[in-house]
Design a protein around this motif. Structure first.
Motif, PDB file in Angstrom:
ATOM      1  N   THR A   1      16.890  -5.412   5.431  1.00  9.83           N
ATOM      2  CA  THR A   1      16.038  -4.632   6.334  1.00  9.83           C
ATOM      3  C   THR A   1      16.188  -3.133   6.100  1.00  9.83           C
ATOM      4  N   VAL A   2      17.434  -2.674   5.867  1.00 11.13           N
ATOM      5  CA  VAL A   2      17.644  -1.242   5.610  1.00 11.13           C
ATOM      6  C   VAL A   2      17.007  -0.836   4.289  1.00 11.13           C
ATOM      7  N   SER A   3      17.124  -1.679   3.274  1.00 13.21           N
ATOM      8  CA  SER A   3      16.550  -1.367   1.965  1.00 13.21           C
ATOM      9  C   SER A   3      15.028  -1.251   2.037  1.00 13.21           C
ATOM     10  N   VAL A   4      14.403  -2.214   2.720  1.00 10.26           N
ATOM     11  CA  VAL A   4      12.943  -2.162   2.859  1.00 10.26           C
ATOM     12  C   VAL A   4      12.534  -0.922   3.658  1.00 10.26           C
ATOM     13  N   GLY A   5      13.295  -0.627   4.730  1.00 10.12           N
ATOM     14  CA  GLY A   5      12.988   0.551   5.537  1.00 10.12           C
ATOM     15  C   GLY A   5      13.081   1.839   4.736  1.00 10.12           C
TER      16      GLY A   5
ATOM     17  N   PHE B   1      -0.255   0.746  11.552  1.00 10.69           N
ATOM     18  CA  PHE B   1       0.929   1.608  11.440  1.00 10.69           C
ATOM     19  C   PHE B   1       2.165   0.903  11.993  1.00 10.69           C
ATOM     20  N   ASN B   2       2.020   0.224  13.128  1.00 12.06           N
ATOM     21  CA  ASN B   2       3.168  -0.435  13.737  1.00 12.06           C
ATOM     22  C   ASN B   2       3.655  -1.627  12.937  1.00 12.06           C
ATOM     23  N   LEU B   3       2.866  -2.095  11.992  1.00  6.50           N
ATOM     24  CA  LEU B   3       3.286  -3.225  11.159  1.00  6.50           C
ATOM     25  C   LEU B   3       3.957  -2.786   9.860  1.00  6.50           C
ATOM     26  N   ILE B   4       4.161  -1.478   9.692  1.00  5.34           N
ATOM     27  CA  ILE B   4       4.970  -1.035   8.545  1.00  5.34           C
ATOM     28  C   ILE B   4       6.376  -1.593   8.734  1.00  5.34           C
ATOM     29  N   PRO B   5       6.917  -2.311   7.745  1.00  6.43           N
ATOM     30  CA  PRO B   5       8.222  -2.965   7.917  1.00  6.43           C
ATOM     31  C   PRO B   5       9.389  -1.985   7.861  1.00  6.43           C
ATOM     32  N   ALA B   6       9.533  -1.197   8.914  1.00 10.22           N
ATOM     33  CA  ALA B   6      10.628  -0.227   9.006  1.00 10.22           C
ATOM     34  C   ALA B   6      10.922   0.032  10.472  1.00 10.22           C
ATOM     35  N   PHE B   7      12.194   0.211  10.822  1.00 13.11           N
ATOM     36  CA  PHE B   7      12.581   0.513  12.199  1.00 13.11           C
ATOM     37  C   PHE B   7      12.222   1.954  12.520  1.00 13.11           C
ATOM     38  N   PRO B   8      11.853   2.253  13.774  1.00 18.50           N
ATOM     39  CA  PRO B   8      11.861   1.381  14.959  1.00 18.50           C
ATOM     40  C   PRO B   8      10.508   0.714  15.217  1.00 18.50           C
ATOM     41  N   LEU B   9       9.652   0.636  14.223  1.00 19.28           N
ATOM     42  CA  LEU B   9       8.325   0.047  14.403  1.00 19.28           C
ATOM     43  C   LEU B   9       8.422  -1.465  14.580  1.00 19.28           C
TER      44      LEU B   9
ATOM     45  N   LEU C   1      12.693   2.092   1.489  1.00 16.20           N
ATOM     46  CA  LEU C   1      11.545   2.098   0.566  1.00 16.20           C
ATOM     47  C   LEU C   1      10.294   2.617   1.257  1.00 16.20           C
ATOM     48  N   MET C   2      10.093   2.171   2.499  1.00 18.14           N
ATOM     49  CA  MET C   2       8.916   2.622   3.235  1.00 18.14           C
ATOM     50  C   MET C   2       8.996   4.119   3.541  1.00 18.14           C
ATOM     51  N   LEU C   3      10.187   4.585   3.943  1.00 15.90           N
ATOM     52  CA  LEU C   3      10.349   6.011   4.214  1.00 15.90           C
ATOM     53  C   LEU C   3      10.107   6.826   2.949  1.00 15.90           C
ATOM     54  N   GLY C   4      10.666   6.347   1.832  1.00 15.05           N
ATOM     55  CA  GLY C   4      10.449   7.051   0.566  1.00 15.05           C
ATOM     56  C   GLY C   4       8.989   7.066   0.162  1.00 15.05           C
ATOM     57  N   GLY C   5       8.295   5.929   0.366  1.00 16.47           N
ATOM     58  CA  GLY C   5       6.875   5.861   0.014  1.00 16.47           C
ATOM     59  C   GLY C   5       6.033   6.815   0.841  1.00 16.47           C
ATOM     60  N   ILE C   6       6.340   6.896   2.149  1.00 16.70           N
ATOM     61  CA  ILE C   6       5.590   7.797   3.032  1.00 16.70           C
ATOM     62  C   ILE C   6       5.839   9.253   2.642  1.00 16.70           C
ATOM     63  N   LEU C   7       7.107   9.612   2.391  1.00 16.27           N
ATOM     64  CA  LEU C   7       7.426  10.992   2.000  1.00 16.27           C
ATOM     65  C   LEU C   7       6.794  11.359   0.666  1.00 16.27           C
ATOM     66  N   LEU C   8       6.803  10.406  -0.275  1.00 13.24           N
ATOM     67  CA  LEU C   8       6.156  10.679  -1.562  1.00 13.24           C
ATOM     68  C   LEU C   8       4.660  10.872  -1.389  1.00 13.24           C
TER      69      LEU C   8
ATOM     70  N   LEU D   1       0.825  -1.208   0.000  1.00 11.97           N
ATOM     71  CA  LEU D   1       0.000   0.000   0.000  1.00 11.97           C
ATOM     72  C   LEU D   1       0.858   1.256   0.000  1.00 11.97           C
ATOM     73  N   ILE D   2       1.861   1.304   0.860  1.00 11.39           N
ATOM     74  CA  ILE D   2       2.716   2.487   0.938  1.00 11.39           C
ATOM     75  C   ILE D   2       3.531   2.648  -0.335  1.00 11.39           C
ATOM     76  N   LEU D   3       4.034   1.549  -0.860  1.00 11.38           N
ATOM     77  CA  LEU D   3       4.860   1.608  -2.070  1.00 11.38           C
ATOM     78  C   LEU D   3       4.058   2.133  -3.255  1.00 11.38           C
ATOM     79  N   PHE D   4       2.889   1.539  -3.500  1.00  8.91           N
ATOM     80  CA  PHE D   4       2.102   1.943  -4.665  1.00  8.91           C
ATOM     81  C   PHE D   4       1.429   3.302  -4.458  1.00  8.91           C
ATOM     82  N   SER D   5       1.068   3.622  -3.216  1.00  7.46           N
ATOM     83  CA  SER D   5       0.480   4.940  -2.949  1.00  7.46           C
ATOM     84  C   SER D   5       1.508   6.042  -3.191  1.00  7.46           C
ATOM     85  N   GLY D   6       2.757   5.777  -2.793  1.00  9.48           N
ATOM     86  CA  GLY D   6       3.813   6.761  -3.022  1.00  9.48           C
ATOM     87  C   GLY D   6       4.041   7.002  -4.496  1.00  9.48           C
ATOM     88  N   LEU D   7       4.065   5.933  -5.297  1.00  3.42           N
ATOM     89  CA  LEU D   7       4.259   6.086  -6.735  1.00  3.42           C
ATOM     90  C   LEU D   7       3.067   6.793  -7.384  1.00  3.42           C
TER      91      LEU D   7
END
Length: 585
Positions: free
Chosen positions: A563-567, A525-533, A569-576, A81-87
């Motif tokens: 883990t860093v790469s996925v995190g 929200f806490n299940l977004i695969p990114a630290f520190p969640l 991606l999630m940060l980028g998706g949220i910012l986008l 959801l975050i990945l495709f919503s960001g794009l």
């Protein structure tokens, strides 16, 4: 005027400067820790209670395993959801839905969450955070992981969370299954509490609420008849021209019963107001020569002030000259359609996407989209008929072979029918919009006492429930933030909990609504695969488990890379998602 978000940011900055100064001078006790505007209070009390509660370990492990299964599914869905919503946001227009301020669940700052729901948001958030961190603490003891400390987290002086701090050495010694169960336990509790609140809300509580008699005014057109008569959002109209209004379904028939220009309107609060009926444009297609809020006063010189009179006046005039408050306009009068790719009309050398105004089908005059649909339905499958339409001001006739009976009228014609109305125009004689009180109540499991169009699918209804505060951006006149503010005027207590009174039922309903909503959102929200969640910790444990079976030498490096790469991606998706529409614009 200074915006609420500006005051919030100034307050955060001032608190941070003062708190960090006290920390630097050593004036804060060891139990108080400060990190910017976040303050945490640490204690070791409560561990004995958790030890006793954790005694049925087999039960809690089974409970946690169910949560792990649900959590992994939600985590994967959150990632996509975050990945495709960001794009997708790169091609989206800036709207209220993607305003950064509306990401914050802060009443008064988020424009969809009014200040009046603050007590219920605080209760829901407190419950969500306590059960979330309590779940982590409980599974720590179930899996024999020591607890370093527990406590509360504050955003300045506002409690925003609770936490359990596992002993890192003890956690590292636990097997990966135990760690995943511990990290998932918090969101498992959130979903469990959310489900319980939904069951109570959708059951006895919503069943104890009824829609108040009358027409609920959800909004008025600026300068329209109702606005000029003093009718406001939150009023309930109980009669029009002496005809009682029991519900929104009575509104249209009551207006149709009389063509009087001056109407007496009764309100729930006992007021009786008089207004002058006018034909105000409430909806218009893009590019229309007539704007919303324009008043149509005459058709070819004949005065009109009702929608019925307008339709009859243009019945014999496929092209009519309208007198409006903005000046005279000449337009074709019929059903607005948009030609679709590969349809019958597109085969008549009409480009797909072009708009036409259809004025007759097989010799039958059509004035509205509804009349066009009826005319097409009367034509047999495959029969070729003459369709008269206007392309701008140019009159054209098409020989159109209508499609099979199984399709909708629009599909058979090869076009998308516009909103109901003439030439895409809709009118409001009074200038009021109905608040969808019945729809919201039925969506919550109550009885609206009339047809509302709520989907029958439980899954869709639950999805709509999560979007209820934001339905105003999904085609509804407004969203639903609970039985508060003007919305409280449109409901009354009934059924098994009516003994509590209307106010008491509303309090219970609001607490359950926001507790359910916030717990589901906190869990997701806490299940977004990114630290520190929690999702980041679950991703790391899962990745370690997979990498351990691979024939590679630098297992820790590979785990960190994933883990860093996925995190990122999630940060980028949220910012986008937040800033993409503005960057694209």
């Amino acid at each position: 005027m200074v915006q609420p978000l500006t005051w919030v940011l100034v307050g955060l900055l001032v608190y941070t400067v003062v708190a960090m100064g006290l920390k630097a001078r050593g004036l804060l006790p060891d139990s108080v820790r400060v990190s910017g505007p976040i303050t945490t209070l640490h204690t070791k009390r409560g561990r004995e209670f958790l030890n006793r509660l954790a005694s049925p370990k087999r039960f809690w492990r089974a409970y946690a395993n169910v949560g792990v299964g649900v959590g992994l599914v939600v985590m994967a869905m959150s990632f996509l959801l975050i990945l495709f919503s960001g794009l997708a946001s790169l091609e989206a227009e800036p709207t209220a839905a993607n305003q950064p301020r509306n990401v914050l669940v802060i009443p008064g700052v988020n424009e969809f969450i009014p200040l009046s729901v603050t007590p219920y948001v605080v209760v829901g958030l407190a419950v969500g955070l306590i059960v979330h961190e309590g779940g982590h603490g409980l599974l720590c003891r179930v899996e024999d992981i020591d607890i370093e400390s527990m406590g509360l987290a504050f955003l300045t002086v506002i409690p925003v969370g609770a936490f359990v701090e596992p002993d890192e050495e003890s956690r590292a010694e636990a097997d990966r299954g135990a760690q995943v169960r511990m990290f998932t336990a918090g969101v498992t509790n959130n979903f469990a509490i959310g489900a319980l609140a939904i069951l109570l809300l959708f059951g006895p509580v919503a069943g104890s609420v009824a829609v108040a008699d009358g027409y609920p005014v959800g909004g008025t057109m600026a300068g329209g008849p109702a606005d000029q008569a003093g009718i406001e959002t939150g009023d309930v109209i109980t009669s029009v021209g002496g005809t009682a209004i029991d519900g929104p379904e009575d509104w249209g028939p009551a207006l149709s019963e009389t063509d009087a220009r001056n109407l007496s309107v009764g309100l729930k609060d006992g007021r009786e107001v008089s207004l002058e009926r006018r034909l105000v444009v409430s909806g218009a297609p893009a590019g229309s020569p007539i704007d919303i809020n324009t008043t149509v006063t005459a058709v070819n010189g004949s005065a009109v002030h009702t929608a019925g009179a307008f339709r009859e006046a243009v019945r014999d005039r496929p092209v009519a000259r309208l007198s409006t408050s903005a000046g005279p306009v000449t337009i074709p009068t019929g059903a607005l359609v948009q030609v679709t790719e590969g349809g019958a009309l597109a085969g008549e050398n009409v480009p797909a996407g072009e708009s036409l105004v259809v004025t007759s089908v097989a010799g039958q005059r059509v004035v509205t989209s509804g009349e066009l649909a009826s005319a097409i339905s009367e034509v047999g499958a495959g029969e070729t008929v003459d369709v008269v339409a206007y392309d701008g001001q140019e009159r054209r006739t098409f020989a159109v072979p209508l499609g099979a009976d199984g399709g909708s009228p629009g599909e058979r014609l090869g076009a998308r029918l516009s909103q109901a109305g003439t030439t895409g125009l809709t009118f409001s004689e009074i200038g009021v919009d109905a608040y969808p009180a019945g729809y919201f109540l039925e969506l919550l499991g109550g009885d609206a006492d009339h047809e509302t169009g709520v989907p029958g699918s439980l899954g869709i209804r639950l999805l709509l429930f999560l979007f209820m505060p934001f339905l105003g951006i999904l085609g509804f006149s407004t969203g639903f933030a609970g039985f508060v503010g003007v919305a409280a005027n449109f409901y009354t207590a009934a059924g098994p909990l009516a003994v509590l009174g209307t106010g008491g039922v509303f309090v219970v309903a609001n607490v359950l609504f926001w507790t359910a909503w916030i717990n589901v959102i906190v869990g997701q929200f806490n299940l977004i695969p990114a630290f520190p969640l929690d999702g980041g910790h679950i991703l790391r444990a899962g990745t370690e488990s997979v990498v351990a079976r691979l024939p590679v030498s630098r297992k820790r490096v590979l785990t960190k890379t994933v883990t860093v790469s996925v995190g990122l991606l999630m940060l980028g998706g949220i910012l986008l998602g937040l800033f993409g529409p503005r960057l694209a614009g």
